[in-house]
Design a protein around this motif. Structure first.
Motif: not given
Length: 358
Positions: A287-297
């Motif tokens: 939902q709006p405001g959530d922090l989202v985390f990624f694996k890019l590198d």
């Protein structure tokens, strides 16, 4: 992102230009290889204003209900429309208010029109807190408030955002960079240096509650890397507690990896790993405001290396997030280096690994 790096030797202007051109080209070419997206977002009725079963029809009455995954309380008005969503263990609350539209025409055609306003409560939510004085007082203050919320603050750092100064003349908002150009000459190096925190942007030392002091570097003035941007918006501006690093103090850690693995808030999409097989199978809970985390590198090995803030659905039905990125040189919802969609099979959708509600 670890501690601050020492200053790097300066190479000739021609070498810098060559590095920028090569790094930028390779990044864009890799990220252009995106499969056509298949929308995975399914609106489950939490934020669409749909009426909940058992909601009151009596005029003047509001109704509270409970939902799970994650555990949360929902307040609906007498008309059955959602007025607030409050998640157990989290301080960020989503309130319904006047409609706004967020755009960034210089880098994307996406437009996010939303009635969601995300604000920080003085205490973490728990079941039954609606009966407590602290919440009643807080909600009475912000129920119809148009004071800057998480989203309004976030867009005060995108390209072209006007500068804002406090009473002491310190510029606390305005067009932010991601970081200074990387002039090391290292093969495969990043286009721009990471590790620019909110105090670098401000150009002021910042005393943390654990006794440590953040010391700004002049070359990083007006710069915010991805986690520095989140710390600026949520911490310095919204007043969520901040750690001085990933290991010292209490509150929001310094890096994307530290934030994702901390005990702060509520895990909305729990982290199970960093490989492609660990991509969440569904993102309905976001939902709006959530922090989202990624694996890019791949160079960061088991560390998550990017973080953003969920903004909402754009006018085409895609779930959009905002983050600070080196390709656009600052905070953006833009399409340069990969569209800002969390659904489908684009660059960021495929590299999403977890989400948290602070």
């Amino acid at each position: 992102m670890a501690g601050k790096k020492k200053s790097q030797p300066v190479v000739s202007g021609l070498v810098v230009l060559a590095l920028v051109a090569t790094s930028g080209y390779l990044t864009l070419e890799l990220r252009k290889q995106e499969m056509p997206g298949v929308t995975e977002v399914r609106n489950v009725g939490v934020l669409d204003g749909g009426k909940a079963s058992g909601a009151s029809d009596d005029k003047g009455e509001a109704a509270w209900s409970r939902l799970e995954n994650p555990a949360r309380s929902v307040l609906r008005g007498s008309d059955g429309q959602i007025k607030a969503v409050l998640t157990d263990g989290a301080r960020l609350a989503t309130l319904t208010g006047p409609a706004r539209t967020f755009t960034e025409p210089a880098s994307t055609s996406s437009k996010v029109s939303t009635t969601d306003w995300v604000r920080l409560m003085p205490e973490p939510w728990k079941k039954g807190a609606e009966k407590q004085k602290w919440f009643k007082d807080w909600y009475a203050e912000y129920e119809d408030s148009k004071e800057d919320d998480l989203f309004a603050i976030s867009f005060q750092y995108v390209a072209g955002a006007p500068q804002k100064k406090d009473e002491q003349g310190v510029a606390y908002a305005g067009d932010a960079n991601f970081g200074p150009l990387n002039t090391t000459g290292a093969e495969g190096g990043d286009l721009r240096l990471e590790q620019s925190d909110f105090y670098d942007y401000l150009g002021l030392p910042y005393p943390f509650r654990d006794g440590q002091t953040g010391s700004p570097e002049s070359m990083r003035a007006k710069s915010l890397d991805c986690s520095g941007f989140v710390r600026m918006v949520l911490g310095y501006r919204t007043r969520y507690p901040l750690m001085s690093s990933d290991t010292s103090g209490d509150g929001l850690p310094r890096t994307a990896n530290g934030m994702a693995r901390s005990d702060e808030g509520a895990d909305v999409l729990p982290l199970t790993g960093v490989t492609a097989d660990d991509r969440p199978s569904a993102i309905d809970q976001l939902q709006p405001g959530d922090l989202v985390f990624f694996k890019l590198d791949a160079r960061t090995k088991d560390r998550l290396d990017h973080v953003g803030i969920v903004l909402g659905y754009d006018t085409e039905g895609h779930l959009i997030f905002i983050s600070s990125r080196e390709e656009i040189n600052g905070p953006t919802i833009g399409d340069v280096g990969g569209v800002s969609r969390l659904d489908g099979n684009g660059y960021y959708a495929k590299t999403l690994r977890s989400a948290k509600r602070l």
